[in-house]
Design a protein around this motif. Structure first.
Motif, PDB file in Angstrom:
ATOM      1  N   LYS A  79      -0.633  -3.280   2.282  1.00 28.00           N
ATOM      2  CA  LYS A  79      -1.412  -2.525   3.251  1.00 28.00           C
ATOM      3  C   LYS A  79      -0.964  -1.215   3.221  1.00 28.00           C
ATOM      4  N   PHE A  80       0.328  -0.847   3.004  1.00 32.99           N
ATOM      5  CA  PHE A  80       0.592   0.547   2.709  1.00 32.99           C
ATOM      6  C   PHE A  80      -0.067   1.277   1.583  1.00 32.99           C
ATOM      7  N   TYR A  81      -0.062   0.667   0.224  1.00 32.83           N
ATOM      8  CA  TYR A  81      -0.751   1.059  -0.950  1.00 32.83           C
ATOM      9  C   TYR A  81      -2.183   1.308  -0.547  1.00 32.83           C
ATOM     10  N   SER A  82      -2.641   0.069   0.154  1.00 25.68           N
ATOM     11  CA  SER A  82      -4.323   0.204   0.309  1.00 25.68           C
ATOM     12  C   SER A  82      -4.789   1.453   1.257  1.00 25.68           C
ATOM     13  N   SER A  83      -3.810   1.747   2.160  1.00 27.96           N
ATOM     14  CA  SER A  83      -4.099   2.985   3.046  1.00 27.96           C
ATOM     15  C   SER A  83      -4.009   4.235   2.274  1.00 27.96           C
ATOM     16  N   VAL A  84      -2.980   4.157   1.468  1.00 29.39           N
ATOM     17  CA  VAL A  84      -2.585   5.522   0.682  1.00 29.39           C
ATOM     18  C   VAL A  84      -3.796   5.824  -0.105  1.00 29.39           C
ATOM     19  N   PHE A  85      -3.933   4.738  -1.007  1.00 29.68           N
ATOM     20  CA  PHE A  85      -5.232   4.926  -1.931  1.00 29.68           C
ATOM     21  C   PHE A  85      -6.449   4.935  -1.147  1.00 29.68           C
ATOM     22  N   ARG A  86      -6.663   4.441   0.067  1.00 32.78           N
ATOM     23  CA  ARG A  86      -8.002   4.321   0.787  1.00 32.78           C
ATOM     24  C   ARG A  86      -8.860   3.205   0.023  1.00 32.78           C
ATOM     25  N   CYS A  87      -8.383   2.036  -0.364  1.00 30.58           N
ATOM     26  CA  CYS A  87      -9.302   1.202  -1.209  1.00 30.58           C
ATOM     27  C   CYS A  87      -8.440  -0.068  -1.100  1.00 30.58           C
ATOM     28  N   ASP A  88      -9.091  -0.966  -1.578  1.00 31.12           N
ATOM     29  CA  ASP A  88      -8.356  -2.390  -1.950  1.00 31.12           C
ATOM     30  C   ASP A  88      -8.561  -3.001  -3.200  1.00 31.12           C
ATOM     31  N   LYS A  90     -10.768  -3.088  -5.855  1.00 33.17           N
ATOM     32  CA  LYS A  90     -11.442  -2.241  -7.140  1.00 33.17           C
ATOM     33  C   LYS A  90     -10.595  -0.810  -7.060  1.00 33.17           C
ATOM     34  N   LYS A  91      -9.295  -0.842  -7.128  1.00 34.59           N
ATOM     35  CA  LYS A  91      -8.525   0.301  -6.941  1.00 34.59           C
ATOM     36  C   LYS A  91      -8.890   1.225  -8.007  1.00 34.59           C
ATOM     37  N   SER A  92      -8.966   0.982  -9.209  1.00 30.05           N
ATOM     38  CA  SER A  92      -9.310   1.709 -10.560  1.00 30.05           C
ATOM     39  C   SER A  92     -10.310   2.708 -10.400  1.00 30.05           C
ATOM     40  N   LEU A  93     -11.609   2.117  -9.681  1.00 30.86           N
ATOM     41  CA  LEU A  93     -12.877   2.543  -9.726  1.00 30.86           C
ATOM     42  C   LEU A  93     -12.870   3.286  -8.226  1.00 30.86           C
ATOM     43  N   THR A  94     -12.341   2.927  -7.076  1.00 33.70           N
ATOM     44  CA  THR A  94     -12.634   3.389  -5.785  1.00 33.70           C
ATOM     45  C   THR A  94     -11.288   4.093  -5.167  1.00 33.70           C
ATOM     46  N   ALA A  95     -10.486   4.226  -5.765  1.00 39.70           N
ATOM     47  CA  ALA A  95      -9.158   4.828  -5.320  1.00 39.70           C
ATOM     48  C   ALA A  95      -9.452   6.210  -4.791  1.00 39.70           C
ATOM     49  N   LYS A  96      -9.003   6.951  -3.671  1.00 41.30           N
ATOM     50  CA  LYS A  96      -8.817   8.252  -3.666  1.00 41.30           C
ATOM     51  C   LYS A  96      -7.324   8.676  -3.724  1.00 41.30           C
ATOM     52  N   PRO A  97      -7.496  10.204  -4.103  1.00 41.95           N
ATOM     53  CA  PRO A  97      -6.012  10.596  -4.145  1.00 41.95           C
ATOM     54  C   PRO A  97      -5.193  10.387  -3.072  1.00 41.95           C
ATOM     55  N   PRO A  98      -3.776  10.008  -3.329  1.00 41.01           N
ATOM     56  CA  PRO A  98      -2.899   9.579  -2.466  1.00 41.01           C
ATOM     57  C   PRO A  98      -2.443  10.542  -1.406  1.00 41.01           C
ATOM     58  N   LEU A  99      -2.899  10.427  -0.188  1.00 42.88           N
ATOM     59  CA  LEU A  99      -2.739  11.441   0.878  1.00 42.88           C
ATOM     60  C   LEU A  99      -1.211  11.490   1.242  1.00 42.88           C
ATOM     61  N   ALA A 100      -0.480  10.591   1.216  1.00 40.96           N
ATOM     62  CA  ALA A 100       1.196  10.495   1.468  1.00 40.96           C
ATOM     63  C   ALA A 100       1.492  11.684   0.433  1.00 40.96           C
ATOM     64  N   LEU A 101       1.017  11.650  -0.682  1.00 33.74           N
ATOM     65  CA  LEU A 101       1.585  12.596  -1.884  1.00 33.74           C
ATOM     66  C   LEU A 101       1.142  13.941  -1.360  1.00 33.74           C
ATOM     67  N   LEU A 102       0.039  14.029  -0.931  1.00 35.50           N
ATOM     68  CA  LEU A 102      -0.401  15.457  -0.597  1.00 35.50           C
ATOM     69  C   LEU A 102       0.356  16.145   0.465  1.00 35.50           C
ATOM     70  N   ARG A 103       0.911  15.207   1.439  1.00 39.62           N
ATOM     71  CA  ARG A 103       1.896  15.601   2.345  1.00 39.62           C
ATOM     72  C   ARG A 103       3.183  15.983   1.885  1.00 39.62           C
ATOM     73  N   SER A 104       3.716  15.328   0.767  1.00 39.18           N
ATOM     74  CA  SER A 104       4.924  15.486   0.310  1.00 39.18           C
ATOM     75  C   SER A 104       5.067  16.787  -0.478  1.00 39.18           C
ATOM     76  N   ASN A 105       6.350  16.740  -1.282  1.00 38.71           N
ATOM     77  CA  ASN A 105       6.767  17.904  -1.800  1.00 38.71           C
ATOM     78  C   ASN A 105       6.248  17.859  -3.500  1.00 38.71           C
TER      79      ASN A 105
END
Length: 166
Positions: A79-88, A90-105
């Motif tokens: 569920k965490f991965y799904s929320s970070v990539f904002r998809c479930d 078909k991740k290869s086609l529909t994933a968004k850039p991971p927000l948690a990384l954008l907030r990280s260093n």
């Protein structure tokens, strides 16, 4: 099990590998690799980060090739991965850039970038110069990876090939 809102470098690397060679399972996530050593190393890393040992399975295909599956049965991580990539699914086609990384260093961003090519890229010589190439079918993630590389002074570019990959 700890799954935070910011990622450390190890978690970012695992997420990069998952984006490249992983998939969601009914009760968790899985990542595939051809190398037993790589599978065992990644399994130890996953256990260290998430506090639960994944299962390793050698999958033999009819054509004779073999792939190691690293499976982590944990709904919370999925569920965490799904929320970070904002998809479930078909991740290869529909994933968004991971927000948690954008907030990280910056280090976490780089570790994610390292994880994706470890799964999806190949190295070759072109006119006597080292090149790294990858095929991603997700333009948004490809642009995100390109921007991180450029931000850190690494020359790179994107092009669209005949089958729709960048």
């Amino acid at each position: 099990l700890y799954v935070g809102s910011k990622m450390n470098c190890e978690e970012a690397y695992i997420m990069g590998r998952f984006f490249g060679d992983g998939w969601y399972e009914e009760r968790g996530i899985a990542i595939a690799t051809k190398s037993r050593y790589e599978a065992e190393t990644l399994a130890r890393l996953i256990e260290r980060v998430y506090g639960k040992a994944p299962r390793l399975k050698l999958r033999r295909y009819r054509d004779g090739h073999c792939v190691w599956w690293i499976r982590l049965w944990n709904v919370k991580v999925a569920k965490f991965y799904s929320s970070v990539f904002r998809c479930d699914k078909k991740k290869s086609l529909t994933a968004k850039p991971p927000l948690a990384l954008l907030r990280s260093n910056d280090e976490s961003e780089i570790c994610f970038v390292i994880g994706v090519p470890d799964a999806e890229a190949w190295v070759y010589l072109w006119k006597g110069r080292l090149r790294i190439s990858a095929e991603l079918y997700n333009k948004e993630i490809a642009l995100y990876l390109r921007d991180i590389l450029l931000k850190h002074g690494i020359k790179c570019s994107l092009s669209l090939n005949k089958d729709g990959a960048y």
